[in-house]
Design an enzyme around this catalytic site. Sequence first.
Site, mmCIF file in Angstrom:
data_model
loop_
_atom_site.group_PDB
_atom_site.id
_atom_site.type_symbol
_atom_site.label_atom_id
_atom_site.label_comp_id
_atom_site.label_asym_id
_atom_site.label_seq_id
_atom_site.Cartn_x
_atom_site.Cartn_y
_atom_site.Cartn_z
ATOM 1 N N ARG A 259 26.223 25.759 -52.445
ATOM 2 C CA ARG A 259 26.732 26.800 -51.572
ATOM 3 C C ARG A 259 28.077 27.269 -52.085
ATOM 4 N NH1 ARG A 259 27.231 25.965 -45.177
ATOM 5 N NH2 ARG A 259 29.042 24.798 -45.834
ATOM 6 N N THR A 263 31.696 32.481 -50.023
ATOM 7 C CA THR A 263 30.704 33.340 -49.342
ATOM 8 C C THR A 263 29.714 32.534 -48.507
ATOM 9 O OG1 THR A 263 29.115 33.166 -51.144
ATOM 10 C CG2 THR A 263 30.752 34.935 -51.311
ATOM 11 N N ASP A 355 30.228 16.545 -45.399
ATOM 12 C CA ASP A 355 29.502 17.034 -46.575
ATOM 13 C C ASP A 355 28.511 15.952 -47.030
ATOM 14 O OD1 ASP A 355 30.129 19.200 -49.147
ATOM 15 O OD2 ASP A 355 28.898 17.413 -49.472
ATOM 16 N N ASP A 358 28.748 14.775 -50.769
ATOM 17 C CA ASP A 358 29.928 13.933 -51.015
ATOM 18 C C ASP A 358 29.744 12.545 -50.425
ATOM 19 O OD1 ASP A 358 31.209 15.879 -52.407
ATOM 20 O OD2 ASP A 358 32.468 16.556 -50.733
HETATM 21 C C1 PRP Z 1 24.670 21.310 -48.755
HETATM 22 C C2 PRP Z 1 23.358 20.815 -48.191
HETATM 23 C C3 PRP Z 1 22.506 22.046 -48.232
HETATM 24 C C4 PRP Z 1 23.491 23.138 -47.961
HETATM 25 C C5 PRP Z 1 23.338 23.551 -46.541
HETATM 26 O O1 PRP Z 1 24.603 21.392 -50.128
HETATM 27 O O2 PRP Z 1 22.831 19.737 -48.906
HETATM 28 O O3 PRP Z 1 21.850 22.241 -49.458
HETATM 29 O O4 PRP Z 1 24.781 22.595 -48.156
HETATM 30 O O5 PRP Z 1 24.098 24.636 -46.248
HETATM 31 P P1 PRP Z 1 23.469 26.056 -45.887
HETATM 32 O O6 PRP Z 1 22.392 25.800 -44.906
HETATM 33 O O7 PRP Z 1 24.639 26.781 -45.290
HETATM 34 O O8 PRP Z 1 22.972 26.684 -47.134
HETATM 35 P P2 PRP Z 1 25.874 21.812 -51.027
HETATM 36 O O9 PRP Z 1 25.890 23.283 -51.235
HETATM 37 O O10 PRP Z 1 27.102 21.204 -50.442
HETATM 38 O O11 PRP Z 1 25.523 21.181 -52.411
HETATM 39 P P3 PRP Z 1 25.360 19.654 -52.830
HETATM 40 O O12 PRP Z 1 24.088 19.137 -52.247
HETATM 41 O O13 PRP Z 1 25.296 19.739 -54.317
HETATM 42 O O14 PRP Z 1 26.559 18.871 -52.339
HETATM 43 N N1 URA Z 2 26.540 21.143 -46.072
HETATM 44 C C1 URA Z 2 26.860 19.889 -45.717
HETATM 45 O O1 URA Z 2 26.759 18.949 -46.504
HETATM 46 N N2 URA Z 2 27.321 19.695 -44.480
HETATM 47 C C2 URA Z 2 27.449 20.666 -43.578
HETATM 48 O O2 URA Z 2 27.863 20.406 -42.451
HETATM 49 C C3 URA Z 2 27.089 21.971 -43.966
HETATM 50 C C4 URA Z 2 26.628 22.179 -45.216
#
Ligand code: PRP
Ligand code: URA
Length: 364
Positions: A259, A263, A355, A358
């Site tokens: 994400r 944005t 997150d 993380d």
């Molecule tokens: C997190 C999560 C989803 C996304 C959700 O991933 O695992 O994929 O955010 O958010 P959304 O519904 O607003 O799209 P992130 O982008 O943090 O990536 P990561 O899994 O690599 O940490």
């Molecule tokens: N991605 C995450 O990992 N946590 C949230 O709360 C939203 C998006």
Amino acid sequence: MRVVIGSDHAGYDLKKELISFLQNLHLDVSDFGTDSGNVSCDYPDIALQVAKIVASDEADRGILICGSGIGMSIAANKVPGAYCALCRDQGDAELSRRHNDANILALPGRGADVDRSKDIVSVWLKTDFEGDRHVRRTQKIRAFEHSLSKSFGQKRGEIVIFDHPLVQHKVSLIRDVRTSVKDFRDLVQEISSLMVYEITRDLPLEMIDVETPLTTTKAYALAGKKLAVVPILRAGMGMMDGILDLVPNAKVGFIGLYRDPETLEPVEYYCKLPGDINEREIFILDPMLATGGSAVAAIDMIKKRGARRISLVCLISAPEGVERVHLAHSDVNIYCAALDSHLNDHGYIVPGLGDAGDRLFGTK
Ligand code: PRP
Ligand code: URA
């Protein structure tokens, strides 16, 4: 029309006659046992199997035969979505269709007159449900079934929240900021395993022969439905092993999305899916459904490759994400362990768990 048929030993002879009769009518007939009139078996084993196939719409109609037809009908009617009528004459058969919309016919096998039984089957197959005032009545039965079983009668595009105490307990632990990375990772796997147990509840079964140390018996095996799990990288990886522990033969695809922090829109960086993804029932894995941007993008990517039966399995979802997914893909089911309150200004789920990536991988 696809018809599934089953009998116990007492209904075996009549079943053989009816199978030929149905095949002569050019119907697609599948026999779910038993395979002998001489070996005693238990009618619920057959009835429940046939009833599940019909209730899940994998067959249009079912026919069950035991000595009196009573045991079969009692057992079949325990399956939500199976409406089994014991019919002893053509009048019963006609009414069970016109008024009750019965999708399974139970027949007595002991002392049965074969021609008379064929007439009953024939009337039952060709009579339509009358609708009208009878719809209200059948709907009341379906509504009651729905109140007993959350997954029953579920249309595509619904959200199922797992309120099982074990799931809820573990979700509280992953929300807790003090939970270590290792415990977080273990808990995510455990919750995923508990969820997959439920979401695969309707997988079709088939009868197989098994040799026990004592004898040969009939038993059930998964009917080889093709499954695929597709974790969204990174955080979806945290759920993958918990799912594969239970469905080890599922193929695995990967979608890389992150994400954009400004944005909040997803950015695609990787996609590798099984070549036959269009033939598979697909479970997309991502612990968090926040704005829904990532989930919608993942579903878009998979649909572009021809896949149609897609479900989204997440741990925590936000109402905003659920709405966005269903606006874009009204056919996709969402399974989650919790539906939280809202998103904050940074697009994080509140109360959420922070997150997920993380917390799974110890990054910050
Ligand atoms: C997190 C999560 C989803 C996304 C959700 O991933 O695992 O994929 O955010 O958010 P959304 O519904 O607003 O799209 P992130 O982008 O943090 O990536 P990561 O899994 O690599 O940490
Ligand atoms: N991605 C995450 O990992 N946590 C949230 O709360 C939203 C998006």
